[in-house]
Write an enzyme that holds these catalytic residues in place. Structure first.
Site, PDB file in Angstrom:
ATOM      1  N   ALA A 154       0.829  -1.206   0.000  1.00 34.38           N
ATOM      2  CA  ALA A 154       0.000   0.000   0.000  1.00 34.38           C
ATOM      3  C   ALA A 154       0.864   1.258   0.000  1.00 34.38           C
ATOM      4  CB  ALA A 154      -0.928  -0.004   1.213  1.00 34.38           C
ATOM      5  N   TYR A 155       1.897   1.266   0.836  1.00 37.16           N
ATOM      6  CA  TYR A 155       2.795   2.422   0.904  1.00 37.16           C
ATOM      7  C   TYR A 155       3.529   2.617  -0.419  1.00 37.16           C
ATOM      8  CZ  TYR A 155       6.714   5.369   2.366  1.00 37.16           C
ATOM      9  OH  TYR A 155       7.648   6.371   2.457  1.00 37.16           O
ATOM     10  N   ALA A 156       4.101   1.539  -0.948  1.00 36.55           N
ATOM     11  CA  ALA A 156       4.821   1.643  -2.218  1.00 36.55           C
ATOM     12  C   ALA A 156       3.887   2.069  -3.338  1.00 36.55           C
ATOM     13  CB  ALA A 156       5.488   0.312  -2.552  1.00 36.55           C
TER      14      ALA A 156
END
Length: 246
Positions: A154-156
């Site tokens: 999700a962050y990437a």
């Protein structure tokens, strides 16, 4: 480029955070007037401002939600009113929420994307309208898009959107004499990165780089300072700053 009578002016979103603080201090050392942005930690931003001013620099604190257009219009207005314009915008503001894709909270996904994607977009929109010729816009990405650590999908993904925006913005700024790049740190010893990790996990991450240590906020700030100042021929790039981890 500005002379001593017209110093360059930088706005650093997330300036009260770890990398943001180091960036504000480094740009002030380079002679820039600095606007230290904060979302909720006004006292920390004001402490950074005080330290810069006590060292002979120029700085102000500006608050607001990076994803709120009215807040960011007001922040840019405040910087222009105080210093006469904006030359450098550094988008360090962001959050990192981790977990496997299969069980990741969609509420957390929306929260992270609102800050990391919409926030970068809103600030960048003001930046492309206001940054003066000779200036620089510097977004923040991540090296994890290449390191591919489990739990970071999700962050990437949010930072992948930042990459795409950055590369296209650089081309949309054609003829403006403004560079647009993104800095993509690897594992860096900030509160944001270390939160929730035990000593074994931190030690393993320190070994990812052949330099066998985590990066420091100051390591990242040096690259930002280069892109904000002398690195005028670097444009439309994602600059991976990770000690050789990839």
């Amino acid at each position: 480029m500005s002379d001593s009578q017209t110093p360059r002016v930088a706005l650093v979103t997330g300036g009260s955070g770890g990398i943001g603080k180091a960036t504000c201090e480094r740009l002030a050392t380079a002679g820039m007037a600095v606007a230290v942005h904060y979302a909720g930690n006004r006292s920390r931003a004001e402490a950074i401002v005080s330290a810069i001013v006590e060292s002979g620099g120029r700085a102000i604190a500006v608050g607001g939600d990076v994803a709120d257009e009215a807040d960011m219009v007001a922040a840019f207005d405040a910087v222009e009113a105080e210093f006469g314009g904006v030359d450098v915008v550094v988008n360090t503001a962001g959050i990192m929420l981790l977990g496997p894709l299969a069980t990741f909270s969609l509420d957390d996904l929306d929260r992270m994307h609102r800050i990391n994607i919409r926030g970068t977009f809103v600030v960048s929109q003001q930046a492309v309208r206001r940054v003066r010729p000779g200036g620089a816009i510097i977004n923040f990405s991540t090296s994890v898009s290449k390191l591919q650590f489990p739990g970071y999908s999700a962050y990437a993904g949010s930072k992948g959107a930042v990459n795409a925006m950055t590369l296209i913005m650089a081309r949309e700024m054609r003829g403006r004499d403004v560079t647009v790049n993104a800095v993509a740190p690897g594992p860096t010893a900030t509160d944001l990165f270390l939160d929730g990790k035990n000593d074994d996990e931190v030690g393993a991450l320190a070994k990812v780089s052949p330099l066998e240590r985590l990066g420091t906020p100051e390591d990242i700030a040096e690259t930002v300072a280069f892109l904000a100042g002398p690195g005028r021929w670097v444009n439309g790039q994602i600059v991976y700053v990770n000690g050789g981890a990839i």
